[in-house]
Each structure stands twice: as structure tokens, then as C-alpha cells.
Design an enzyme around this catalytic site. Structure first.
Site, PDB file in Angstrom:
ATOM      1  N   ASN A 192       0.807  -1.220   0.000  1.00 16.60           N
ATOM      2  CA  ASN A 192       0.000   0.000   0.000  1.00 16.60           C
ATOM      3  C   ASN A 192       0.842   1.273   0.000  1.00 16.60           C
ATOM      4  OD1 ASN A 192       0.780  -0.700   2.629  1.00 16.60           O
ATOM      5  ND2 ASN A 192      -0.974   0.313   3.561  1.00 16.60           N
ATOM      6  N   SER A 202      -0.506  -8.286   7.491  1.00 17.32           N
ATOM      7  CA  SER A 202      -1.654  -8.629   8.322  1.00 17.32           C
ATOM      8  C   SER A 202      -1.215  -9.381   9.572  1.00 17.32           C
ATOM      9  CB  SER A 202      -2.625  -9.510   7.529  1.00 17.32           C
ATOM     10  OG  SER A 202      -2.068 -10.799   7.326  1.00 17.32           O
ATOM     11  N   GLU A 214       4.571  -4.713  12.192  1.00 16.37           N
ATOM     12  CA  GLU A 214       3.584  -3.642  12.057  1.00 16.37           C
ATOM     13  C   GLU A 214       2.426  -4.241  11.275  1.00 16.37           C
ATOM     14  OE1 GLU A 214       1.157  -1.453  10.751  1.00 16.37           O
ATOM     15  OE2 GLU A 214       2.578  -0.461   9.416  1.00 16.37           O
TER      16      GLU A 214
END
Length: 511
Positions: free
Chosen positions: A148, A224, A245
Site C-alpha cells: 500500500n 496482516s 507492524e
């Protein structure tokens, strides 16, 4: 690390195809690096890292600033790669690059100061010793990056690990491999003579697993929670330190005296920017009941004006990962079935399109939900789409309770008429980073650490804590003179030891 690319095997190697997420158009072919390839990258990194760690901090700083300047010069090319592989608008990719440059510059300029050795007090029993702490590089750091924000997010580990004196082996997402390869290519141009210091390996889940099992000295992962657990299991076999993270379900709290126009503008940007595919993006809003309706009206008005697409007037692009539209649809449908309202979007709103595919393909129109039951997936699971749920609460105390009830604890924001009161509310939130009267304000401050707890992961990147995260503290004592009574020698008489114990005990009973 989902293996969804198109793969083919030749007699010598396997490859996969990266694609434009908006059209499915092929972008490039990349090798699938297996365990042997990864092992070679780690071995080369270890050799180059020894020479890199031996450099004075000022030399490493100069090299990293050369890389930073080259990235700035090639910003158009890197941003174009980000936009092509993620589908985000070019301006969003350029903003990602600007933040990356700020962080790399800070890490390079501050590593020497943050990590230099420091003297510490010894205390009475060791008064004959001098003591210090130094921060030693770990060696080779493995980094598994997300799709992302394929530059900004992994560079929070890559840049800081290099600044701390380590070598890096980076596995970018299989959706954004070209961007990772370009970063390494530019590093080689900017920092010649250190071949292997920063290496990129490409592939999907298998490549990531190989990196976790390769013997790196630490692995920094973004993804995830489910994938983090799998990677962590591999790291546990060799006791490889792990930094995770893992996303969030970030909340915005809006008080009765907040500037509602500013809050609405920030909520819409935080929820819909990058098609909602931001780990610390806005997914939940808790507004005091007195202003809830007015806030919702302002959010809906702003969100309704936004259009996803690929053209220059598009506010945001497609969902990058195939299948994410199904997640958005499931969350929205479950909320509506449980009694939530949808003042914008939603499958049961008059004249609205399917929220998962409003115009066909991977583009998702904005969805604003209200009065969503707290046990719905839209409130408990990371949606990672252009949706936001806005619930009314009786007061700030209820907003804090609901915010802290999430199993995620990454970021949050508070909108309040008083900055002092906003900071006081922020201190009550179980979140790794909080912005007052803005969203994601902390992301633009390189000196601030970033990370979360719970299902958001653990460990910190950025700031001084981020630099120290890629080092091992080493404690050193130097004996300056012989002590009056040596408590660590068999030659010292028992009576002398007893007197020393009695004296120390007497002192501690009176301090």
C-alpha cells in the site's frame, strides 16, 4: 505474502508478472527467488555489512544522504513506479516520496548522535569501574514490505537499519516488486563499492518464508496479523528477533466543541485516501451525540464529491489487492443487516451502487455508515477500503472506552476545541501514535517512533527508538583501580566481605 501473481517456470528459474491493479495489464516480469537465492543475498549482505559497520558514522551519513539526493532527483521515476503498481494517483505517490525523503534524511543525520556511546553511573559497589553503553549494528536485517505504501513504509526499516550500520535484504510485496528493485538500483548508483549492502529479493509467500529462515539478525515485517504470526513462527525456530507492524482499526474522537469542518475534512481524507488502504487510516469515528448528526452531514457532503478512478480528476485509485472488494462488501452488508444506516453508499441505499464494485472492476465508491453495532466486522476488523463508520457516544469517556476496546492499537486522532484537553484525551488512548486536530500528523515527523500493540504488532520504527531497534546495546566496564574490598575474589577475607555487606546494608536502610 499471498501468492497471487502469474508464475511460470523455465529450466533455470521461475518468474511472476506484476500487473496494473486497475486494468490487469502486465507491467513486468520478476524472478521468484527461492531459499538459495535468499541465502546468497544474506551472505553478500553480511560481507558488505562488515565494511559498512566499520565506517565512521559521518561516512555512512554522507553515503545515505547521497542516496537521498538521488531519490529526490529521480522522484518522478520512483513515484511513477509506485503509481503503476498500486494504482494510486501520481500525486499520492509523490507525497509518499516526500515523506520518505524526510525520514531518510533524519535517519542519516541523527544516527551518529543517537547511537554514540554514553557513560553511565556505576553506583557504590562498582565505584572502581567506569561504565558505558554502545549500540552495535545487528548485522543483516531482513525487511518484508507492504504494497500500500511500497516506499514510505519499508523505508522506515530500510533507511534506519542502514543508518544504524546494518546491511539489508528487502523483499517487497509481490504486488509492488518493481518499486523495490528500483530503490536498490538507485542505492547502488549512489553508494558504489558496497555491492550486496542493500539487496532486493522478489517473490511471494515462499520468498518471505525463506528470508525469515535465512539467518538474518532481525526481521522487520509489515502486513496482516495472520501473516505476521506465520512469519514469526519461522523466526522463532532460530530465535530471530522480529518487528511487526500489522495494521489498525484507528479511531477519531470528536468532542462537542470541536471544529466540525476541520474534523470532517480530516476524516474524509484519512478514511478515503489511498482507497482506504492505509494501516493508520481512519476506520471508526466516535462523535459526542450533540454534534454527531452535523458531523455526519459534513462527512457525507465531502465524500459524495469524491470519485475513484484512473483519470487526473480521480480522488483515489483502485483496491490494489484482488479480493479486497469482497472484504468491503462483507463488512458493509453485515453492518446494514445489523441495523446500521448508510447515508452514503451501501447496498440498500436508494439508487446506490454495490459498494464493492460501483463502476465495475476494483474501484470502490465511498461508503459512510452510521450507528454500527460495536460487534460488527466494520467496527472490529480492518476493512482496508474507502469506508468509515461514524457512531454517536454520550461523552468523551464513552468514546475513549470504545476506542480502547479494539484488539488493534496503532493510531488515533482527537478533534477538540482545546488543544490542552485534546492532548489529555490522547494520553488516555491505547494507541501507539495520536494526532490532535489532525489525522496522521505523526507520520510526517521523523523523530517520532511509530508502531502499535495488540493485533497492530510490536516494536517501533522511526525516530531514535527506530534507530536503536536495529542495534544491540553492549555494556562495557573498565576497572580503573583495585577496590578496597574485592567482593569478586576468593582471596578476600570473609570478615572484610562481611563488613562491606553490613556497610552497604546500613546505607540502603537510610536512603
Amino acid at each position: 505474502m499471498t501468492d497471487t501473481g502469474t508464475h511460470r517456470r523455465t529450466p533455470s528459474t521461475a518468474t511472476f508478472t506484476s500487473r496494473d491493479p486497475a486494468t490487469g495489464r502486465p507491467l513486468a516480469e520478476h524472478p521468484v527467488h527461492g531459499p538459495e537465492d535468499v541465502a546468497r543475498a544474506v551472505e553478500r549482505g553480511r560481507a558488505a555489512g562488515v565494511r559498512w559497520a566499520a565506517l565512521p558514522a559521518a561516512r555512512r551519513r554522507a553515503h545515505l544522504l547521497s542516496w537521498k539526493r538521488l531519490l529526490a532527483s529521480e522522484l518522478d521515476a520512483v513515484a511513477a513506479s509506485v503509481a503503476a503498481e498500486t494504482g494510486k494517483p501520481l500525486q499520492d505517490a509523490e507525497l509518499e516520496m516526500l515523506l520518505t525523503l524526510e525520514h531518510l534524511s533524519w535517519a542519516a543525520r541523527n544516527a551518529g548522535r543517537v547511537l554514540r556511546g554514553r557513560r553511565v553511573r556505576t553506583g557504590l559497589p562498582a565505584s572502581n569501574q567506569s561504565a558505558s553503553v554502545v549500540h552495535r549494528p545487528l548485522g543483516v536485517v531482513g525487511v518484508i514490505g507492504p504494497w500500500n505504501y511500497p516506499v514510505y513504509t519499508p523505508m522506515g526499516s530500510i533507511g534506519y537499519a542502514l543508518a544504524a550500520g546494518n546491511a539489508v535484504v528487502f523483499k517487497p510485496s509481490e504486488y509492488t516488486p518493481g518499486t523495490g528493485v528500483l530503490l536498490a538500483r538507485l542505492f547502488e548508483r549512489a553508494v558504489p563499492g558496497f555491492a550486496g549492502l542493500f539487496t532486493v529479493v522478489t517473490g511471494a509467500a515462499g520468498t518471505g518464508a525463506a528470508l525469515a529462515a535465512s539467518g538474518v539478525d532481525k526481521l522487520a515485517f509489515t502486513g496482516s496479523p495472520g501473516t505476521a504470526r506465520k512469519v514469526m513462527e519461522v523466526c522463532a525456530r532460530s530465535l530471530t528477533p522480529f518487528l511487526a507492524e500489522c495494521g489498525g482499526k484507528d479511531a477519531v474522537l470528536v468532542t462537542a466543541d470541536a471544529d466540525l469542518d476541520a474534523a470532517a475534512d480530516a476524516i474524509v481524507w484519512g478514511a478515503l485516501g489511498n482507497a482506504g488502504q492505509t494501516c493508520a487510516g481512519v476506520e471508526r469515528v466516535y462523535a459526542v451525540r450533540a454534534v454527531h448528526a452535523r458531523l455526519c452531514d459534513r462527512v457525507v457532503e465531502r465524500a459524495r464529491a469524491l470519485r475513484p478512478g484512473t483519470g487526473p480528476d480521480a480522488a483515489y485509485g483502485p483496491l490494489t489487492m484482488p479480493g479486497q472488494g469482497d472484504v468491503v462488501r462483507r463488512h458493509v452488508d453485515a453492518a446494514l443487516a445489523a441495523g446500521a444506516g448508510a447515508p452514503l453508499g451501501g447496498t440498500d441505499a436508494p439508487g446506490s451502487a454495490d459498494p464493492a464494485e460501483p463502476s465495475g472492476g476494483p474501484f470502490v465508491a465511498p461508503v459512510v455508515l452510521v450507528d454500527v453495532p460495536e460487534d460488527c466486522p466494520a467496527m472490529t476488523e480492518e476493512t482496508f477500503g474507502p469506508t468509515v463508520a461514524i457512531n454517536a457516544v454520550a461523552d468523551v469517556d464513552e468514546a475513549v472506552r470504545r476506542t480502547n476496546a479494539s484488539r488493534y492499537a496503532l493510531g488515533a486522532a482527537v478533534f477538540c476545541g482545546s488543544r490542552r484537553e485534546g492532548a489529555a484525551i490522547a494520553s488516555r488512548l491505547r494507541a501507539g501514535a495520536v494526532s490532535v486536530n489532525s489525522v496522521l500528523g505523526f507520520a510526517a515527523v521523523p523523530a517520532l517512533p511509530f508502531g502499535g500493540s495488540g493485533d497492530s504488532g510490536f516494536g517501533r520504527i522511526h525516530g531514535a527508538e527506530g534507530l536503536r531497534a536495529f542495534t544491540a546495546p553492549q555494556s562495557v566496564t573498565v576497572r580503573r583501580f583495585a577496590p578496597p574490598v574485592d567482593l569478586t575474589s576468593f582471596a578476600t577475607p570473609s570478615a572484610a566481605k562481611a563488613r562491606a555487606v553490613a556497610l552497604t546494608r546500613w546505607l540502603h536502610t537510610r536512603r
